[in-house]
Enzyme design. Structure first.
Site, PDB file in Angstrom:
ATOM      1  N   HIS A   1      -7.472  -4.499   4.774  1.00 39.74           N
ATOM      2  CA  HIS A   1      -8.387  -4.201   3.668  1.00 39.74           C
ATOM      3  C   HIS A   1      -9.821  -4.569   4.043  1.00 39.74           C
ATOM      4  O   HIS A   1     -10.756  -3.812   3.823  1.00 39.74           O
ATOM      5  CB  HIS A   1      -7.930  -4.990   2.437  1.00 39.74           C
TER       6      HIS A   1
ATOM      7  N   THR B   1      -4.291  -8.324   5.585  1.00 41.69           N
ATOM      8  CA  THR B   1      -4.140  -6.871   5.805  1.00 41.69           C
ATOM      9  C   THR B   1      -5.452  -6.311   6.366  1.00 41.69           C
ATOM     10  O   THR B   1      -6.398  -7.041   6.583  1.00 41.69           O
ATOM     11  CB  THR B   1      -3.838  -6.141   4.474  1.00 41.69           C
TER      12      THR B   1
HETATM   13  N1  LIG Z   1     -11.245  -8.915  -0.741  1.00 39.19           N
HETATM   14  C1  LIG Z   1     -12.568  -8.802  -1.112  1.00 39.19           C
HETATM   15  C2  LIG Z   1     -13.019  -7.797  -1.945  1.00 39.19           C
HETATM   16  N2  LIG Z   1     -12.154  -6.877  -2.438  1.00 39.19           N
HETATM   17  C3  LIG Z   1     -12.453  -6.042  -3.608  1.00 39.19           C
HETATM   18  C4  LIG Z   1     -13.229  -4.757  -3.238  1.00 39.19           C
HETATM   19  O1  LIG Z   1     -14.551  -5.056  -2.814  1.00 39.19           O
HETATM   20  C5  LIG Z   1     -13.330  -3.838  -4.456  1.00 39.19           C
HETATM   21  O2  LIG Z   1     -13.996  -4.513  -5.513  1.00 39.19           O
HETATM   22  C6  LIG Z   1     -11.953  -3.386  -4.950  1.00 39.19           C
HETATM   23  O3  LIG Z   1     -11.233  -2.847  -3.859  1.00 39.19           O
HETATM   24  C7  LIG Z   1     -12.080  -2.330  -6.059  1.00 39.19           C
HETATM   25  O4  LIG Z   1     -12.818  -1.222  -5.607  1.00 39.19           O
HETATM   26  N3  LIG Z   1     -14.326  -7.702  -2.265  1.00 39.19           N
HETATM   27  C8  LIG Z   1     -15.243  -8.623  -1.777  1.00 39.19           C
HETATM   28  O5  LIG Z   1     -16.442  -8.534  -2.082  1.00 39.19           O
HETATM   29  N4  LIG Z   1     -14.810  -9.621  -0.955  1.00 39.19           N
HETATM   30  C9  LIG Z   1     -13.502  -9.745  -0.595  1.00 39.19           C
HETATM   31  O6  LIG Z   1     -13.157 -10.671   0.187  1.00 39.19           O
HETATM   32  C1  LIG Z   2     -11.654  -8.536   2.246  1.00 35.81           C
HETATM   33  C2  LIG Z   2     -10.387  -8.328   1.518  1.00 35.81           C
HETATM   34  O1  LIG Z   2     -10.180  -7.336   0.874  1.00 35.81           O
HETATM   35  C3  LIG Z   2      -9.287  -9.342   1.714  1.00 35.81           C
HETATM   36  O2  LIG Z   2      -9.787 -10.588   1.253  1.00 35.81           O
HETATM   37  C4  LIG Z   2      -8.036  -8.975   0.952  1.00 35.81           C
HETATM   38  O3  LIG Z   2      -7.029  -9.859   1.417  1.00 35.81           O
HETATM   39  P1  LIG Z   2      -5.649  -9.214   1.948  1.00 35.81           P
HETATM   40  O4  LIG Z   2      -5.982  -8.430   3.203  1.00 35.81           O
HETATM   41  O5  LIG Z   2      -4.768 -10.410   2.262  1.00 35.81           O
HETATM   42  O6  LIG Z   2      -5.108  -8.340   0.844  1.00 35.81           O
END
Ligand SMILES: Nc1c(NC[C@H](O)[C@H](O)[C@H](O)CO)[nH]c(=O)[nH]c1=O
Ligand SMILES: CC(=O)[C@@H](O)COP(=O)(O)O
Length: 207
Positions: A133, A131
């Site tokens: 994200h 996604t």
């Molecule tokens: N997907 C990854 C994340 N996701 C979590 C976010 O950073 C955050 O902690 C959450 O959305 C709550 O606010 N974080 C990373 O450091 N690396 C990733 O790949």
């Molecule tokens: C960097 C992120 O938040 C990612 O790893 C989350 O994975 P997804 O986009 O498949 O929900």
């Protein structure tokens, strides 16, 4: 894509910077810990190579990279509160010292510094998923960390890997499976000592 090492890469520092009298902070995310752990280790070991004392390197963790900016901001503020509280204590002690009959408790040798952080390293590993994200976190965190260092004047070294694959992240922590790669945490540790030393000089008007 392999690059020509005579073109792409970090140049040698102009001098051997000494971090021995400085206090540092590392804030790291806990997402993707198999990459985070060698990055933090590389940064700490390099800072120690540049004279920083382990007791003066505060290491704090947060859940993910998105939490890095707020933790860096609030811990920089907390270190400045500690510094002013210490100054008040010292002022109190000096007034006690004014009275020869007064006694003060001796400071503990090699106690950790309690002053403001000279530099901060924010370490996170973002790995692209399916996604958007990744894009939103990466952009917000990058701008947030830059804002903090410009607003506070405390260098915040950018230790966030923004990777498309697990292998890209592993190689940038020096633990790649296809090729070992280079631990970027080492570069961040060196940058933290260099910017910590330089900003202290500039704060005294020394150019
Ligand atoms: N997907 C990854 C994340 N996701 C979590 C976010 O950073 C955050 O902690 C959450 O959305 C709550 O606010 N974080 C990373 O450091 N690396 C990733 O790949
Ligand atoms: C960097 C992120 O938040 C990612 O790893 C989350 O994975 P997804 O986009 O498949 O929900």
């Amino acid at each position: 894509m392999a690059h020509d090492p005579t073109v792409k890469g970090l140049g040698a520092p102009p001098e051997k910077f000494d971090g021995s009298g400085l206090r540092f902070l590392i804030v790291h995310a806990r997402w993707n810990e198999s990459v985070i752990t060698p990055l933090v280790k590389g940064a700490v070991e390099t800072m120690e190579k540049y004279g920083a004392k382990r007791e003066n390197i505060v290491v704090e963790s947060v859940p993910g990279s998105y939490e890095l900016p707020v933790a860096c901001s609030r811990m920089i503020a907390a270190s400045q509160i500690q510094a002013s509280a210490n100054a008040t204590d010292l002022m109190g002690a000096s007034s006690l010292l004014a009275d020869p009959s007064a006694t003060t408790s001796p400071t503990t040798a090699n106690a950790p510094l309690k002053g403001p952080f000279a530099a901060v390293i924010a370490i996170g590993v973002l790995i692209k998923g399916s996604t958007q994200h990744f894009e939103y976190i990466s952009d917000a965190v990058t701008h947030g960390l830059m804002k903090i260092q410009l607003e506070t004047g405390v260098p915040v070294i950018y230790g966030v890997l923004n990777c498309n694959t697990d292998e890209q992240a592993l190689q940038r922590a020096g633990v790649g499976r296809e090729t070992k790669g280079h631990n970027h945490g080492e570069d961040w540790g060196a940058a933290a000592v260099e910017l910590g030393v330089k900003t202290q000089r500039w704060a005294k008007g020394s150019i």
